[in-house]
Write a protein that holds these residues in place. Structure first.
Motif, PDB file in Angstrom:
ATOM      1  N   GLU A 140       0.831  -1.204   0.000  1.00 46.11           N
ATOM      2  CA  GLU A 140       0.000   0.000   0.000  1.00 46.11           C
ATOM      3  C   GLU A 140       0.865   1.253   0.000  1.00 46.11           C
ATOM      4  O   GLU A 140       0.558   2.231  -0.685  1.00 46.11           O
ATOM      5  CB  GLU A 140      -0.930  -0.008   1.214  1.00 46.11           C
ATOM      6  N   GLN A 141       1.956   1.211   0.774  1.00 48.81           N
ATOM      7  CA  GLN A 141       2.865   2.356   0.810  1.00 48.81           C
ATOM      8  C   GLN A 141       3.528   2.557  -0.545  1.00 48.81           C
ATOM      9  O   GLN A 141       3.652   3.697  -1.029  1.00 48.81           O
ATOM     10  CB  GLN A 141       3.927   2.144   1.898  1.00 48.81           C
ATOM     11  N   LYS A 142       3.917   1.446  -1.172  1.00 54.66           N
ATOM     12  CA  LYS A 142       4.547   1.547  -2.492  1.00 54.66           C
ATOM     13  C   LYS A 142       3.553   2.071  -3.525  1.00 54.66           C
ATOM     14  O   LYS A 142       3.908   2.883  -4.393  1.00 54.66           O
ATOM     15  CB  LYS A 142       5.093   0.193  -2.924  1.00 54.66           C
ATOM     16  N   VAL A 143       2.311   1.592  -3.442  1.00 59.76           N
ATOM     17  CA  VAL A 143       1.275   2.076  -4.369  1.00 59.76           C
ATOM     18  C   VAL A 143       1.035   3.567  -4.149  1.00 59.76           C
ATOM     19  O   VAL A 143       0.900   4.336  -5.106  1.00 59.76           O
ATOM     20  CB  VAL A 143      -0.033   1.282  -4.183  1.00 59.76           C
ATOM     21  N   LEU A 144       0.979   3.970  -2.871  1.00 65.78           N
ATOM     22  CA  LEU A 144       0.781   5.383  -2.546  1.00 65.78           C
ATOM     23  C   LEU A 144       1.925   6.223  -3.105  1.00 65.78           C
ATOM     24  O   LEU A 144       1.699   7.280  -3.708  1.00 65.78           O
ATOM     25  CB  LEU A 144       0.684   5.561  -1.030  1.00 65.78           C
ATOM     26  N   GLU A 145       3.156   5.744  -2.898  1.00 66.82           N
ATOM     27  CA  GLU A 145       4.318   6.479  -3.407  1.00 66.82           C
ATOM     28  C   GLU A 145       4.285   6.564  -4.924  1.00 66.82           C
ATOM     29  O   GLU A 145       4.587   7.609  -5.511  1.00 66.82           O
ATOM     30  CB  GLU A 145       5.605   5.794  -2.938  1.00 66.82           C
ATOM     31  N   LEU A 150       3.216   9.540  -9.913  1.00 68.23           N
ATOM     32  CA  LEU A 150       2.492   9.735 -11.167  1.00 68.23           C
ATOM     33  C   LEU A 150       1.737  11.062 -11.169  1.00 68.23           C
ATOM     34  O   LEU A 150       1.686  11.758 -12.187  1.00 68.23           O
ATOM     35  CB  LEU A 150       1.507   8.580 -11.383  1.00 68.23           C
ATOM     36  N   ALA A 151       1.145  11.401  -9.993  1.00 63.14           N
ATOM     37  CA  ALA A 151       0.427  12.673  -9.896  1.00 63.14           C
ATOM     38  C   ALA A 151       1.380  13.846 -10.082  1.00 63.14           C
ATOM     39  O   ALA A 151       1.053  14.826 -10.760  1.00 63.14           O
ATOM     40  CB  ALA A 151      -0.282  12.764  -8.541  1.00 63.14           C
ATOM     41  N   GLN A 152       2.572  13.736  -9.485  1.00 68.40           N
ATOM     42  CA  GLN A 152       3.558  14.798  -9.643  1.00 68.40           C
ATOM     43  C   GLN A 152       4.025  14.903 -11.090  1.00 68.40           C
ATOM     44  O   GLN A 152       4.185  16.003 -11.620  1.00 68.40           O
ATOM     45  CB  GLN A 152       4.753  14.534  -8.724  1.00 68.40           C
ATOM     46  N   THR A 153       4.207  13.733 -11.729  1.00 70.92           N
ATOM     47  CA  THR A 153       4.600  13.734 -13.139  1.00 70.92           C
ATOM     48  C   THR A 153       3.523  14.391 -13.990  1.00 70.92           C
ATOM     49  O   THR A 153       3.813  15.178 -14.897  1.00 70.92           O
ATOM     50  CB  THR A 153       4.843  12.292 -13.619  1.00 70.92           C
ATOM     51  N   GLN A 154       2.280  14.070 -13.678  1.00 69.71           N
ATOM     52  CA  GLN A 154       1.162  14.672 -14.403  1.00 69.71           C
ATOM     53  C   GLN A 154       1.144  16.181 -14.206  1.00 69.71           C
ATOM     54  O   GLN A 154       0.994  16.941 -15.171  1.00 69.71           O
ATOM     55  CB  GLN A 154      -0.156  14.073 -13.887  1.00 69.71           C
ATOM     56  N   ASP A 155       1.348  16.620 -12.972  1.00 69.38           N
ATOM     57  CA  ASP A 155       1.345  18.060 -12.691  1.00 69.38           C
ATOM     58  C   ASP A 155       2.490  18.760 -13.412  1.00 69.38           C
ATOM     59  O   ASP A 155       2.320  19.864 -13.938  1.00 69.38           O
ATOM     60  CB  ASP A 155       1.451  18.305 -11.178  1.00 69.38           C
ATOM     61  N   VAL A 156       3.660  18.127 -13.414  1.00 68.68           N
ATOM     62  CA  VAL A 156       4.809  18.714 -14.117  1.00 68.68           C
ATOM     63  C   VAL A 156       4.529  18.814 -15.606  1.00 68.68           C
ATOM     64  O   VAL A 156       4.839  19.824 -16.259  1.00 68.68           O
ATOM     65  CB  VAL A 156       6.081  17.875 -13.860  1.00 68.68           C
ATOM     66  N   THR A 157       3.909  17.764 -16.166  1.00 67.97           N
ATOM     67  CA  THR A 157       3.577  17.775 -17.593  1.00 67.97           C
ATOM     68  C   THR A 157       2.610  18.902 -17.917  1.00 67.97           C
ATOM     69  O   THR A 157       2.796  19.639 -18.896  1.00 67.97           O
ATOM     70  CB  THR A 157       2.961  16.418 -17.997  1.00 67.97           C
TER      71      THR A 157
END
Length: 372
Positions: A140-145, A150-157
């Protein structure tokens, strides 16, 4: 992972002879504790929860059934496995114990090998369950990370694409930050309105916030001579300028299709709707499609107010900035003509919040932070 020999076993029996047998059978194998009544058993569990409880049924005062019931009613202790120790062999007695949450029975008189085997079996299940839970927590921690990554990558994009459009336009990074927040506060406010609450759940509002910076991404396809012209555009030039709405939509649609996201609720769907429709007008006189009223996606109606307000209060090479109050007046005058009436009503109620956002993300502040 804990070893079997490290497991804590609590034995509860009011007969010393029985305790002696159980201590001989289990004492060298586990961390063993013994008590002789139900009340003391509950105190012992509360002080140091064991990994398993061997519990006599027939005891004076609080019997084993009551102890079991009390433990199972406590969320902190309900997962502790309980093995009943009993001379009762009737099926109804065993059934009652299982109904109360016991995992097994050991019948008196005790067979040492049977006691050892049953205790080992259930402790092995406890350890396996604990290991599985630990592994699940790690996963769960790995999925959260990974989700956060992915969310940060999306925001950067998104930010990179929006910045790309910004570099070719007279508008500023402050415009992107402001309009993004205008859309968010409008959405949150309208989510309380009966007419729009079904369209504006938290997930949708978050996606609109992410999508808003891409509203003018199509301007990358407009020639510099038109995009950067300091004076008024000719009718022909304005027609070319208006193509940015369709260009942005087409680019985002291709991105959706390339990554098989078209059928999924994603920021790209909202982004292309915003890009295409934020210049549509409530009265049908906008562009590029001439949509009217609720045929215009709500995302486009929200961005229309956010974008026009910000254009009014912002200084450009071809115009001065208008005061906040004047911009509010112009937006109000566009109610039911340029803008969705309910969105304008929300805007008027949020005028002070719009002004706060305008001040917080003023162009000069944004530009100074970029060069620091």
């Amino acid at each position: 992972m804990k070893e079997l020999s490290e497991c804590k076993v609590l034995v509860v029996d009011d007969t010393e002879a029985n305790l002696d047998i159980l201590v001989d059978a289990l004492g060298d194998l586990y961390d063993l504790s013994v008590v002789m009544d139900g009340e003391t058993a509950l105190e012992a569990v509360a002080e140091e929860p064991p990994d398993i409880v061997l519990l006599d049924i027939m005891m004076p005062g609080m019997d084993g059934y009551e102890v079991c019931t009390t433990l199972k009613e406590n969320p902190q202790f309900k997962k502790i496995p309980i093995i009943f120790l009993t001379a009762l062999t009737e099926i109804e007695n065993k059934t009652k114990g299982f109904q109360l949450g016991a995992v097994d029975y050991i019948t008196k008189p005790f067979e040492v090998l049977e006691v050892q085997a049953r205790v080992k079996t259930h402790l092995s299940l406890v350890l396996a369950s604990q290991e599985l839970e630990q592994q699940n927590q790690i996963l769960e921690q790995k999925v959260l990370e990974r989700t956060m990554e992915l969310a940060q990558t999306q925001d950067v994009t998104i930010h990179s694409l929006a910045t790309l459009a910004e570099t070719r336009d007279n508008e500023t990074g402050g415009h992107i930050l402001r309009t993004q927040r205008y859309v968010k506060v409008l959405s949150e406010h309208l989510a309380q309105n009966e007419a729009y609450k079904d369209q504006l759940d938290k997930t949708t509002i978050d996606l609109l916030f992410k999508s808003a910076p891409l509203h003018d991404i199509g301007k990358v396809g407009v020639p510099d001579a038109i995009l950067l012209k300091p004076g008024k555009l000719t009718d022909q030039e304005f027609d070319i300028m208006k193509t940015h709405a369709r260009l942005g939509y087409d680019a985002l649609l291709k991105a959706e299709e390339a990554f098989h996201m078209k059928e999924k609720p994603s920021f790209l769907r909202h982004a292309r709707d915003i890009a295409l429709t934020h210049h549509e007008k409530w009265n049908g006189r906008g562009y590029p499609q001439g949509l009217s009223e609720e045929k215009i996606p709500l995302s486009g109606r929200l961005m229309a107010v956010a974008d026009v307000y910000d254009a009014l209060i912002s200084k450009r090479v071809y115009k001065p900035a208008l005061p906040h109050d004047k911009a509010v007046e112009i937006i109000a005058e566009g109610k039911g003509e340029h803008f969705d009436p309910l969105v304008v009503e929300a805007f008027l109620e949020l005028r002070d919040e719009f002004n706060r956002i305008k001040e917080q993300f003023a162009d000069q502040h944004y530009e100074s932070t970029k060069t620091d």
